[in-house]
Write a protein that holds these residues in place. Structure first.
Motif, PDB file in Angstrom:
ATOM      1  N   ALA A 131       1.083   1.268   3.500  1.00 21.71           N
ATOM      2  CA  ALA A 131       1.040   0.309   2.394  1.00 21.71           C
ATOM      3  C   ALA A 131      -0.172   0.652   1.544  1.00 21.71           C
ATOM      4  O   ALA A 131      -1.229   0.980   2.065  1.00 21.71           O
ATOM      5  N   PHE A 183       2.745 -10.085  -2.583  1.00 22.11           N
ATOM      6  CA  PHE A 183       1.678 -10.564  -3.471  1.00 22.11           C
ATOM      7  C   PHE A 183       1.349 -12.015  -3.154  1.00 22.11           C
ATOM      8  O   PHE A 183       2.114 -12.719  -2.490  1.00 22.11           O
ATOM      9  N   ARG A 232      -2.758  -0.416  -1.853  1.00 18.27           N
ATOM     10  CA  ARG A 232      -3.213  -1.529  -2.688  1.00 18.27           C
ATOM     11  C   ARG A 232      -3.349  -0.976  -4.099  1.00 18.27           C
ATOM     12  O   ARG A 232      -4.292  -0.269  -4.392  1.00 18.27           O
ATOM     13  N   PRO A 233      -2.384  -1.275  -4.963  1.00 18.28           N
ATOM     14  CA  PRO A 233      -2.409  -0.626  -6.278  1.00 18.28           C
ATOM     15  C   PRO A 233      -3.583  -1.041  -7.164  1.00 18.28           C
ATOM     16  O   PRO A 233      -3.894  -0.343  -8.115  1.00 18.28           O
ATOM     17  N   LEU A 258      -1.885  -7.670  -4.705  1.00 15.79           N
ATOM     18  CA  LEU A 258      -0.622  -7.227  -4.107  1.00 15.79           C
ATOM     19  C   LEU A 258      -0.829  -5.960  -3.292  1.00 15.79           C
ATOM     20  O   LEU A 258      -1.825  -5.251  -3.465  1.00 15.79           O
ATOM     21  N   ILE A 259       0.139  -5.731  -2.386  1.00 14.63           N
ATOM     22  CA  ILE A 259       0.222  -4.451  -1.696  1.00 14.63           C
ATOM     23  C   ILE A 259       1.609  -3.879  -1.981  1.00 14.63           C
ATOM     24  O   ILE A 259       2.518  -4.613  -2.386  1.00 14.63           O
ATOM     25  N   ARG A 260       1.751  -2.566  -1.795  1.00 13.64           N
ATOM     26  CA  ARG A 260       3.040  -1.929  -2.093  1.00 13.64           C
ATOM     27  C   ARG A 260       3.437  -1.016  -0.946  1.00 13.64           C
ATOM     28  O   ARG A 260       2.580  -0.312  -0.378  1.00 13.64           O
ATOM     29  N   ARG A 310       1.515  -7.500 -13.003  1.00 12.24           N
ATOM     30  CA  ARG A 310       2.473  -8.353 -12.296  1.00 12.24           C
ATOM     31  C   ARG A 310       2.128  -9.829 -12.451  1.00 12.24           C
ATOM     32  O   ARG A 310       2.863 -10.694 -12.014  1.00 12.24           O
ATOM     33  N   GLU A 314       6.913  -4.953  -2.965  1.00  7.79           N
ATOM     34  CA  GLU A 314       5.547  -5.406  -3.160  1.00  7.79           C
ATOM     35  C   GLU A 314       5.421  -6.756  -2.465  1.00  7.79           C
ATOM     36  O   GLU A 314       6.397  -7.507  -2.374  1.00  7.79           O
ATOM     37  N   PHE A 360      11.505  -2.652  -8.333  1.00  6.05           N
ATOM     38  CA  PHE A 360      10.690  -3.185  -7.232  1.00  6.05           C
ATOM     39  C   PHE A 360      11.104  -4.620  -6.954  1.00  6.05           C
ATOM     40  O   PHE A 360      11.624  -5.307  -7.832  1.00  6.05           O
ATOM     41  N   GLY A 375       9.354  -8.121  -5.415  1.00  7.29           N
ATOM     42  CA  GLY A 375       8.050  -8.712  -5.087  1.00  7.29           C
ATOM     43  C   GLY A 375       8.200  -9.920  -4.177  1.00  7.29           C
ATOM     44  O   GLY A 375       8.786 -10.934  -4.553  1.00  7.29           O
ATOM     45  N   VAL A 417      11.275   0.196  -3.256  1.00 13.12           N
ATOM     46  CA  VAL A 417       9.881  -0.167  -3.503  1.00 13.12           C
ATOM     47  C   VAL A 417       9.718  -1.676  -3.349  1.00 13.12           C
ATOM     48  O   VAL A 417      10.371  -2.461  -4.039  1.00 13.12           O
TER      49      VAL A 417
END
Ligand code: FE
Length: 301
Positions: free
Chosen positions: A89, A119, A91-92, A105-107, A100, A117, A64, A66, A115
């Motif tokens: 997107a 943040f 939001r984990p 964060l969004i993914r 992290r 992210e 990923f 970021g 992937v």
């Protein structure tokens, strides 16, 4: 348009040989490495508690990337922008944010499934600065951790995604033959004063990442790291050289995962005011000779 993304904040790398990586990063590149309880490893370049995260796995590729935005409002604005562009997107949630070491964060994914992210609020450890075994200090700050180069199949589509949706600006292009007889068009994108935080290269390799660049504050640190690599039998995919566009003086040791690290110094800072897009005919003003990898690590090419 307002660009929410301010910098490359962190990257996650999936690596199959953690011990070799810890040796490569810590003992050869001078980047302090520490293990977490879950077996993953944090590589630190500055006050950020983690800039490069190594996660054990078979893929030997970028897991990923970021991208940092300034605050909660900017993260929300980016989420809305993605939604408007029809890009999903998620939001984990707090568990992943904690992992992290960021506030939220969004993914989501780019047009080739990388992937990504976004943040804000990274944890800072100003109380415990990273201690490089060779005293290397890295250039980060507003320019983020460095840059990544991604291999892509449909470059035009990727360019549209990163510029139109994420707000990156084009710095320039290089039209060259890194390997003779194979024309290559690489495009360089920025989101802050660093000449590029991202470059897109249509190269046929079996992984997403082409290389990850980190920039030392002192030229001597590049020379010392290069000789530590050479003395320890590390393959250099490109010899010492100076890039034509961002003026980075660098060499490219092949990591234990088979992709390269660009280890550089002296990168150009772009002043938006006077900048214009150009096309360079060569990758480098001098040096950066491509060297074929030993067979066992060979990518296509
Ligand atoms: Fe580079």
């Amino acid at each position: 348009m307002t660009a929410e993304i301010k910098a490359l904040g962190y990257v996650g790398l999936e690596v199959s040989d953690m011990d070799r990586w810890m040796h490569f990063a810590g003992d050869l590149l001078g980047i302090p490495a520490s293990r977490r309880d879950d077996g993953s490893v944090d590589l630190r370049l500055d006050a950020y508690s983690c800039r490069i995260r190594l996660i054990e796995g078979a893929r030997d590729d970028l897991a990923f990337a970021g991208w940092e935005v300034s605050d909660a409002r900017a993260l929300e604005a980016l989420a809305v922008r993605l939604m408007d562009a029809g890009i999903a997107a998620e939001r984990p949630g707090p568990e992943v944010a904690k992992d992290r070491r960021v506030r939220d964060l969004i993914r989501f994914s780019d047009s080739e499934g990388t992937v990504l992210e976004a943040f804000y609020g990274p944890l800072q450890r100003t109380d415990a600065p990273p201690v490089s075994p060779y005293g290397v200090r890295f250039k980060t700050g507003r320019q983020g951790l460095g840059h990544i180069v991604l291999a892509c199949r449909d470059k035009a589509r990727m360019m549209d995604f990163y510029t139109d949706v994420l707000g990156f600006r084009i710095s320039d292009h290089i039209e060259t033959e890194v390997i003779s007889g194979r024309p290559l068009s690489i495009s360089f994108l920025r989101c802050n004063g660093r000449h590029h935080s991202l470059a897109l290269a249509p190269v046929p390799i079996p992984r997403k990442i082409v290389h990850l660049m980190v920039e030392a504050e002192q030229l001597d640190d590049v020379g010392r790291a290069m000789y530590r690599c050479l003395e320890n039998g590390v393959h250099l995919s490109f010899t010492l050289g100076r890039h034509s566009n961002d003026e980075m003086l660098s060499f490219y040791p092949m990591s234990p995962s088979g992709f390269d690290i660009e280890y550089g110094w002296g990168g150009l800072e772009v002043d938006d005011e006077g900048w214009h897009v150009v096309t360079h005919a060569t990758n480098s003003a001098w040096g950066h000779h491509f060297q074929r990898p030993p067979k066992k690590n060979a990518d296509a090419g």
